[in-house]
Design an enzyme around this catalytic site. Structure first.
Site, PDB file in Angstrom:
ATOM      1  N   HIS A  82       4.086   3.377  11.251  1.00  0.00           N
ATOM      2  CA  HIS A  82       4.071   4.128   9.991  1.00  0.00           C
ATOM      3  C   HIS A  82       2.625   4.450   9.636  1.00  0.00           C
ATOM      4  O   HIS A  82       1.728   3.655   9.879  1.00  0.00           O
ATOM      5  CB  HIS A  82       4.691   3.298   8.872  1.00  0.00           C
ATOM      6  CG  HIS A  82       5.098   4.117   7.680  1.00  0.00           C
ATOM      7  ND1 HIS A  82       6.311   4.759   7.603  1.00  0.00           N
ATOM      8  CD2 HIS A  82       4.449   4.410   6.530  1.00  0.00           C
ATOM      9  CE1 HIS A  82       6.402   5.411   6.450  1.00  0.00           C
ATOM     10  NE2 HIS A  82       5.285   5.212   5.787  1.00  0.00           N
ATOM     11  N   ASP A 161      12.641   2.525  -3.110  1.00  0.00           N
ATOM     12  CA  ASP A 161      11.455   3.266  -2.686  1.00  0.00           C
ATOM     13  C   ASP A 161      11.696   4.767  -2.777  1.00  0.00           C
ATOM     14  O   ASP A 161      10.785   5.523  -3.139  1.00  0.00           O
ATOM     15  CB  ASP A 161      11.026   2.887  -1.262  1.00  0.00           C
ATOM     16  CG  ASP A 161       9.726   3.586  -0.883  1.00  0.00           C
ATOM     17  OD1 ASP A 161       8.745   3.436  -1.629  1.00  0.00           O
ATOM     18  OD2 ASP A 161       9.707   4.314   0.132  1.00  0.00           O
ATOM     19  N   ARG A 168       6.070   8.567  -7.957  1.00  0.00           N
ATOM     20  CA  ARG A 168       4.620   8.392  -7.763  1.00  0.00           C
ATOM     21  C   ARG A 168       3.983   9.705  -7.363  1.00  0.00           C
ATOM     22  O   ARG A 168       2.881  10.041  -7.783  1.00  0.00           O
ATOM     23  CB  ARG A 168       4.365   7.325  -6.694  1.00  0.00           C
ATOM     24  CG  ARG A 168       4.633   5.920  -7.198  1.00  0.00           C
ATOM     25  CD  ARG A 168       4.666   4.929  -6.057  1.00  0.00           C
ATOM     26  NE  ARG A 168       3.451   4.930  -5.286  1.00  0.00           N
ATOM     27  CZ  ARG A 168       3.389   4.811  -3.951  1.00  0.00           C
ATOM     28  NH1 ARG A 168       4.485   4.656  -3.250  1.00  0.00           N
ATOM     29  NH2 ARG A 168       2.235   4.834  -3.344  1.00  0.00           N
ATOM     30  N   SER A 183       5.729   0.094  -0.802  1.00  0.00           N
ATOM     31  CA  SER A 183       6.538   1.246  -0.392  1.00  0.00           C
ATOM     32  C   SER A 183       6.734   1.242   1.124  1.00  0.00           C
ATOM     33  O   SER A 183       7.859   1.328   1.637  1.00  0.00           O
ATOM     34  CB  SER A 183       5.834   2.537  -0.844  1.00  0.00           C
ATOM     35  OG  SER A 183       6.334   3.649  -0.171  1.00  0.00           O
ATOM     36  N   LYS A 187      10.349  -0.299   3.373  1.00  0.00           N
ATOM     37  CA  LYS A 187      11.095   0.550   4.318  1.00  0.00           C
ATOM     38  C   LYS A 187      11.083  -0.059   5.713  1.00  0.00           C
ATOM     39  O   LYS A 187      12.091  -0.108   6.397  1.00  0.00           O
ATOM     40  CB  LYS A 187      10.438   1.931   4.420  1.00  0.00           C
ATOM     41  CG  LYS A 187      10.737   2.852   3.278  1.00  0.00           C
ATOM     42  CD  LYS A 187      10.341   4.288   3.628  1.00  0.00           C
ATOM     43  CE  LYS A 187       8.844   4.517   3.602  1.00  0.00           C
ATOM     44  NZ  LYS A 187       8.273   4.888   2.324  1.00  0.00           N
TER      45      LYS A 187
HETATM   46  N1  URA Z   1       3.748   6.294   2.935  1.00  0.00           N
HETATM   47  C1  URA Z   1       4.749   5.629   2.277  1.00  0.00           C
HETATM   48  O1  URA Z   1       5.827   5.420   2.832  1.00  0.00           O
HETATM   49  N2  URA Z   1       4.517   5.224   1.038  1.00  0.00           N
HETATM   50  C2  URA Z   1       3.342   5.405   0.412  1.00  0.00           C
HETATM   51  O2  URA Z   1       3.195   4.974  -0.706  1.00  0.00           O
HETATM   52  C3  URA Z   1       2.300   6.090   1.083  1.00  0.00           C
HETATM   53  C4  URA Z   1       2.536   6.538   2.356  1.00  0.00           C
END
Ligand code: URA
Length: 444
Positions: A82, A161, A168, A183, A187
């Site tokens: 990620h 999220d 956000r 966040s 996930k």
């Molecule tokens: N990627 C995400 O999944 N969440 C964030 O807050 C920033 C980047």
């Protein structure tokens, strides 16, 4: 829970308990609290922060707001990657099929465009028919069948999220270490992983531009992973200029297909390869980085990675003909170049103006319900450090209307800085490697 009281306490620098954070996540997921109160709480957290315990509790609560994927006993390693987000940051679209093509299972749960950055889901959905809203059962079956599923949050998976991320984005509360960490990790921990690679961006186009904040974010996410028993390797990579040439959803898919054919931009491959090596080594801890590199290059050059991408697109309802003929991807009717107004050397291509130009073209969101135009974007024609002559194209804008085209050209003209041959300072594409046991400097 009286949300107003929590907002007030956090606003005044107080702490939130595990139970309170669980109620916040559950009611965000259930839609039982209004946007304006959640937005106010996010802003209070933005200014006051969360301590380590609160960050862990929020992450656990967001994770627990939905279900989790269960890796079957005896299944091959499940590894994901990620990124904290950037402009032109499209490595996920290459990494998922590449790693799946060498036997690593990749359950990749991604996000949509956030702030000035693009999102993997928006990019994938620019392939006509491609569905990212798979049910958990369908994603699990697909993982077993082809070793990869590319999905987003649904009502089933990390739904807290989903709601907080969109809020956000709309309330300028993205740039907060604890909120980004919760966040991303909520996930990722919902994916049943055996290992995770994180790409933390730094430089002017990153949510956290400064090196020390990037390192703190990396350490925070590594600690969250370790607490959940998931080993995490983080690379710090450059976002002081866009990654690759294409910026914008369908344009980026096209560049990924070129890269999987072995013809992509060198910088995109540099970052992708570094992340891929870490993913493969998490899956097979006994191999060396050099062995991992050989395996990955074989998969790229043999066409196995592209073949796996084709399988994923077919499984998820996308039009596979786009892979052989990217001309079938959505394309914008109005194209024109941003040209150099003087001769000199390209000093900087700051990512934020490029990202904002794409949003203004309709390729990103200004509010959470906006529909994204997959076709629009910007393709860079020069790199930082290139010598250019007056009138030379610096970038090509792809727009839906001539008015949007003219506005984007105007916006970008002053952004790509051309100056006299002074030394150009750019960040190394991959600069640090961070794990639970320490930090390694990889670049100058
Ligand atoms: N990627 C995400 O999944 N969440 C964030 O807050 C920033 C980047």
């Amino acid at each position: 829970m009286i949300l107003r009281d929590l907002i007030e306490r956090k606003r005044d620098g107080g702490r939130l308990s595990d139970d309170e954070l669980r109620s916040v996540a559950n009611s965000a997921a259930a839609g039982s609290v209004p946007d304006y109160q959640l937005a106010a709480l996010l802003m209070a957290i933005f200014f006051r922060g969360l301590d380590g315990h609160e960050t862990r509790a929020l992450t656990t609560a967001m994770l627990g707001s939905g279900q989790v994927l269960q890796r079957p006993a005896g299944a091959p390693p499940w590894i994901d990657k990620h990124s904290t987000g950037g402009v032109g940051d499209k490595t996920s679209l290459i990494l998922a099929p590449l790693l799946a093509s060498v036997g690593v299972t990749v359950p990749m749960m991604s996000g949509r465009g956030l702030g000035h950055t693009g999102g993997t889901l928006d990019k994938l959905e620019s392939i006509p028919g491609f569905r990212t809203d798979l049910s958990l059962a369908r994603a699990a079956a697909q993982l077993e069948r082809i070793g990869c599923a590319l999905i987003g949050q649904t009502a089933e998976i990390a739904p807290a999220d989903g709601r907080l991320y969109a809020l956000r984005d709309a309330t300028a509360t993205v740039e907060c270490i604890q909120l980004i960490a919760a966040s991303i990790m909520s996930k990722k921990l919902a994916e049943g992983l055996t290992g995770l690679v994180l790409d933390v961006k730094r430089g002017s186009g990153a949510f956290l531009p400064e090196l020390d904040r990037g390192l703190e974010l990396a350490r925070t996410m590594i600690a969250l992973g370790e607490a959940a028993g998931v080993p995490v390797v983080t690379l710090l990579t450059a976002m002081d200029r866009p990654l690759g040439n294409a910026c914008g959803n369908a344009l980026e898919v096209r560049e990924c297909i070129e890269t999987m054919r072995g013809n992509g931009p060198a910088d995109l491959w540099t970052v992708t390869e570094a992340l891929a090596i870490e993913m493969l080594r998490l899956a097979r801890p006994t191999i060396t980085a050099e062995d991992a590199r050989t395996i990955l290059l074989d998969a790229l050059h043999s066409g196995a990675a592209l073949e796996k991408f084709r399988e994923i697109v077919a499984e998820q309802g996308g039009d596979v003909r786009c892979i052989d003929d990217p001309g079938l991807l959505p394309s914008a009717p109005h194209l024109a170049d941003v040209r150099a107004t003087r001769s000199g050397v390209v000093q900087a291509i700051p990512p934020r103006p490029v990202g904002h130009a794409i949003i203004a073209l309709g390729g990103g969101r200004t509010s959470k319900d906006d529909v994204v135009d997959p076709a629009v974007g910007v393709v860079l024609r020069v790199r930082v450090g290139d010598a250019v002559t007056a009138g030379q194209p610096l970038a090509t804008v792809h727009a839906r209307t001539s008015v949007a085209l003219a506005a984007a050209i105007e916006r970008l003209r002053g952004s790509v800085a051309v100056g006299d041959g002074a030394p150009v300072n750019v960040l190394p594409w991959v600069s640090h490697r961070i794990t639970s046991t320490g930090e390694e400097l990889l670049g100058p």
